[in-house]
Scaffold this motif. Structure first.
Motif, PDB file in Angstrom:
ATOM      1  N   GLY A 249      80.719  -0.082 -92.903  1.00 57.38           N
ATOM      2  CA  GLY A 249      80.686  -1.485 -92.485  1.00 57.38           C
ATOM      3  C   GLY A 249      80.024  -1.655 -91.127  1.00 57.38           C
ATOM      4  O   GLY A 249      79.216  -2.568 -90.925  1.00 57.38           O
ATOM      5  N   PHE A 250      80.366  -0.760 -90.193  1.00 59.41           N
ATOM      6  CA  PHE A 250      79.772  -0.820 -88.856  1.00 59.41           C
ATOM      7  C   PHE A 250      78.267  -0.550 -88.924  1.00 59.41           C
ATOM      8  O   PHE A 250      77.470  -1.196 -88.239  1.00 59.41           O
ATOM      9  N   TYR A 251      77.892   0.401 -89.794  1.00 56.87           N
ATOM     10  CA  TYR A 251      76.485   0.745 -89.956  1.00 56.87           C
ATOM     11  C   TYR A 251      75.666  -0.464 -90.445  1.00 56.87           C
ATOM     12  O   TYR A 251      74.600  -0.771 -89.904  1.00 56.87           O
ATOM     13  N   GLN A 252      76.183  -1.163 -91.455  1.00 55.14           N
ATOM     14  CA  GLN A 252      75.488  -2.334 -91.980  1.00 55.14           C
ATOM     15  C   GLN A 252      75.395  -3.444 -90.931  1.00 55.14           C
ATOM     16  O   GLN A 252      74.364  -4.116 -90.800  1.00 55.14           O
ATOM     17  N   LEU A 257      72.318  -6.579 -86.766  1.00 59.82           N
ATOM     18  CA  LEU A 257      72.143  -7.029 -85.378  1.00 59.82           C
ATOM     19  C   LEU A 257      70.777  -6.646 -84.827  1.00 59.82           C
ATOM     20  O   LEU A 257      70.148  -7.417 -84.099  1.00 59.82           O
ATOM     21  N   ILE A 258      70.320  -5.437 -85.196  1.00 60.82           N
ATOM     22  CA  ILE A 258      69.006  -4.999 -84.708  1.00 60.82           C
ATOM     23  C   ILE A 258      67.891  -5.757 -85.423  1.00 60.82           C
ATOM     24  O   ILE A 258      66.868  -6.082 -84.821  1.00 60.82           O
ATOM     25  N   GLY A 259      68.109  -6.068 -86.724  1.00 64.00           N
ATOM     26  CA  GLY A 259      67.072  -6.754 -87.498  1.00 64.00           C
ATOM     27  C   GLY A 259      66.427  -5.853 -88.528  1.00 64.00           C
ATOM     28  O   GLY A 259      65.281  -6.047 -88.926  1.00 64.00           O
ATOM     29  N   LEU A 260      67.190  -4.831 -88.984  1.00 63.63           N
ATOM     30  CA  LEU A 260      66.680  -3.859 -89.942  1.00 63.63           C
ATOM     31  C   LEU A 260      67.497  -3.924 -91.232  1.00 63.63           C
ATOM     32  O   LEU A 260      68.548  -4.546 -91.281  1.00 63.63           O
ATOM     33  N   GLU A 261      67.002  -3.246 -92.262  1.00 60.20           N
ATOM     34  CA  GLU A 261      67.744  -3.133 -93.506  1.00 60.20           C
ATOM     35  C   GLU A 261      67.423  -1.798 -94.155  1.00 60.20           C
ATOM     36  O   GLU A 261      66.363  -1.209 -93.906  1.00 60.20           O
ATOM     37  N   GLU A 262      68.359  -1.325 -94.967  1.00 61.72           N
ATOM     38  CA  GLU A 262      68.161  -0.071 -95.692  1.00 61.72           C
ATOM     39  C   GLU A 262      67.729  -0.386 -97.116  1.00 61.72           C
ATOM     40  O   GLU A 262      68.345  -1.202 -97.786  1.00 61.72           O
ATOM     41  N   VAL A 263      66.656   0.262 -97.564  1.00 62.29           N
ATOM     42  CA  VAL A 263      66.163   0.049 -98.925  1.00 62.29           C
ATOM     43  C   VAL A 263      65.970   1.405 -99.598  1.00 62.29           C
ATOM     44  O   VAL A 263      65.846   2.433 -98.938  1.00 62.29           O
ATOM     45  N   LYS A 264      65.956   1.397-100.930  1.00 64.34           N
ATOM     46  CA  LYS A 264      65.687   2.605-101.693  1.00 64.34           C
ATOM     47  C   LYS A 264      64.254   2.567-102.197  1.00 64.34           C
ATOM     48  O   LYS A 264      63.789   1.553-102.710  1.00 64.34           O
ATOM     49  N   GLY A 267      63.913   6.981-104.909  1.00 67.80           N
ATOM     50  CA  GLY A 267      65.072   7.856-104.771  1.00 67.80           C
ATOM     51  C   GLY A 267      65.442   8.178-103.349  1.00 67.80           C
ATOM     52  O   GLY A 267      66.408   8.895-103.090  1.00 67.80           O
ATOM     53  N   ARG A 268      64.675   7.656-102.372  1.00 65.44           N
ATOM     54  CA  ARG A 268      64.956   7.910-100.960  1.00 65.44           C
ATOM     55  C   ARG A 268      65.434   6.638-100.291  1.00 65.44           C
ATOM     56  O   ARG A 268      65.088   5.534-100.696  1.00 65.44           O
ATOM     57  N   LYS A 269      66.242   6.792 -99.255  1.00 61.75           N
ATOM     58  CA  LYS A 269      66.690   5.652 -98.472  1.00 61.75           C
ATOM     59  C   LYS A 269      65.807   5.517 -97.234  1.00 61.75           C
ATOM     60  O   LYS A 269      65.612   6.479 -96.495  1.00 61.75           O
ATOM     61  N   LEU A 270      65.275   4.324 -97.045  1.00 59.18           N
ATOM     62  CA  LEU A 270      64.419   4.053 -95.895  1.00 59.18           C
ATOM     63  C   LEU A 270      64.998   2.897 -95.087  1.00 59.18           C
ATOM     64  O   LEU A 270      65.576   1.966 -95.644  1.00 59.18           O
ATOM     65  N   ILE A 271      64.850   2.971 -93.782  1.00 62.74           N
ATOM     66  CA  ILE A 271      65.251   1.874 -92.905  1.00 62.74           C
ATOM     67  C   ILE A 271      63.983   1.164 -92.452  1.00 62.74           C
ATOM     68  O   ILE A 271      63.059   1.800 -91.939  1.00 62.74           O
ATOM     69  N   GLN A 272      63.925  -0.146 -92.669  1.00 59.53           N
ATOM     70  CA  GLN A 272      62.715  -0.892 -92.340  1.00 59.53           C
ATOM     71  C   GLN A 272      63.072  -2.273 -91.791  1.00 59.53           C
ATOM     72  O   GLN A 272      64.228  -2.698 -91.818  1.00 59.53           O
ATOM     73  N   ARG A 273      62.054  -2.946 -91.289  1.00 57.94           N
ATOM     74  CA  ARG A 273      62.213  -4.313 -90.814  1.00 57.94           C
ATOM     75  C   ARG A 273      62.649  -5.202 -91.973  1.00 57.94           C
ATOM     76  O   ARG A 273      62.204  -5.018 -93.108  1.00 57.94           O
TER      77      ARG A 273
END
Length: 367
Positions: A249-252, A257-264, A267-273
């Motif tokens: 929950g804290f991670y999300q 707050l920073i303005g990023l999101e995690e996407v797949k 098969g890999r997880k990427l953090i992007q704008r």
């Protein structure tokens, strides 16, 4: 080129270093290491040395991971249980008697380093692999271990190096041979490197005494080496009681707050704008501030942050936000301690919304 050389103990995450190692784990490691050192024949070829090293890694740690050669790369530890998963650790292997190609603690500018740099650029530039964690040069006895973040900082962000590599790999240089890359591209880059490069260095022969000593108390001298070569370090895998692991929950919330999101992706997880930018986020606010006041122009080398203005604005804004988040977390911990020390007196809540009402207040605080 300046060097910052670490011994295994200093290279490890402190929480991981404190974690107790079981007798079963250390005995398996000792058996595998003894087998490796006993199997080395100084008259054998590099291919034999590579096979002995692979057997050691499989026996000690990586039986459930893909571990093999990949193209021209001597050895690769993959992030998953098959060689179809992304490469996580790249190894350049030399036989123990090949001193001519091995770097030294004083000078990294040797063929083995040139080869490792080539493997890295092939993975990062050509294969778009974002999962490389460490890079290793070893003569089986002597080891040089580099965090992939060092290669990212010093080499991947060097736009001229990436251009030269792409031109060479696509046949737009005077020669397409690897010797040309080593001598005309890699060697000059390393020779002219002005920044400090950090790496871990050790020699397995220095551990022979505790390895063969019957006194089990001496095994403590092998623990740092064991942990350095384990998946928790080389592949940066999470470990039990990892104080750096984040509550989901804290991670999300932190990403939001920073303005990023995690996407797949594949098969890999990427953090992007964020696809739909949150204009109240730290990232978007910092981006607009940099853009409106043309602050990129004040950087000594803006091209280290990207080849286009848009890339530079985004990457500088992101680095600022990550730095600010680290500072905010530290200050909030300090604030909590002050309030606790003063028996809950809220006047010590210096990070409250009464003091920090908007982005410009943070910008002024961290200026």
């Amino acid at each position: 080129m300046q060097h910052h050389i670490l011994k295994p103990k200093l290279a490890l995450n402190k929480a991981y270093l404190r974690l107790k190692t079981s007798r079963t784990e250390i005995e398996r490691f000792k058996t595998a290491l003894k087998n490796l050192l006993q199997s080395i024949d100084l008259t054998e070829t590099e291919e034999y040395a590579k096979n002995h090293l692979r057997d050691f890694l499989m026996q000690a740690f990586y039986s459930n991971y893909g571990l093999n050669t990949k193209g021209k790369t001597d050895l690769v530890i993959h992030t998953g249980n098959s060689t179809k998963s992304n490469a996580g650790v790249l190894l350049e292997v030399k036989r123990p008697t090949n001193k001519a190609d091995m770097p030294t603690e004083q000078n990294l500018n040797y063929k083995a380093m040139h080869e490792l740099l080539l493997y890295y650029l092939r993975e990062r530039v050509q294969h778009k692999n974002h999962d490389i964690k460490h890079l290793v040069i070893t003569s089986v006895h002597e080891w040089f271990v580099f965090d992939a973040l060092e290669f990212d900082r010093l080499f991947y962000r060097n736009t001229q190096l990436k251009k030269d590599f792409t031109d060479w790999s696509e046949g737009r240089k005077a020669s397409a041979g690897t010797d040309f890359f080593y001598k005309e591209i890699a060697a000059p880059i390393l020779a002219n490197l002005s920044e400090t490069i950090t790496f871990t260095h050790f020699n397995l022969l220095d551990f022979e005494k505790p390895l063969h000593n019957t006194d089990l108390k001496d095994d403590v001298k092998l623990v740092a080496l064991y942990k350095l070569l384990s998946p928790a370090h080389l592949l940066k895998e999470p470990f039990a009681n990892d104080a750096n692991s984040l509550d989901k929950g804290f991670y999300q919330e932190l990403l939001h707050l920073i303005g990023l999101e995690e996407v797949k992706e594949g098969g890999r997880k990427l953090i992007q704008r964020k696809a739909k930018p949150n204009h109240g986020s730290l990232l978007e606010s910092a981006y607009q501030k940099l853009k409106s006041e043309d602050l990129i122009g004040g950087l000594d080398n803006p091209y280290s942050f990207g080849s286009t203005r848009e890339e530079q604005l985004f990457n500088v804004a992101l680095e600022l936000c990550i730095t600010w988040m680290n500072r905010i977390l530290f200050l909030k911990l300090l604030e909590a301690q002050l309030i606790s020390y003063h028996h809950g007196d809220k006047k010590y809540s210096f990070m409250s919304t009464a003091n920090l009402k908007e982005f410009d207040d943070l910008n002024e605080l961290f200026f």
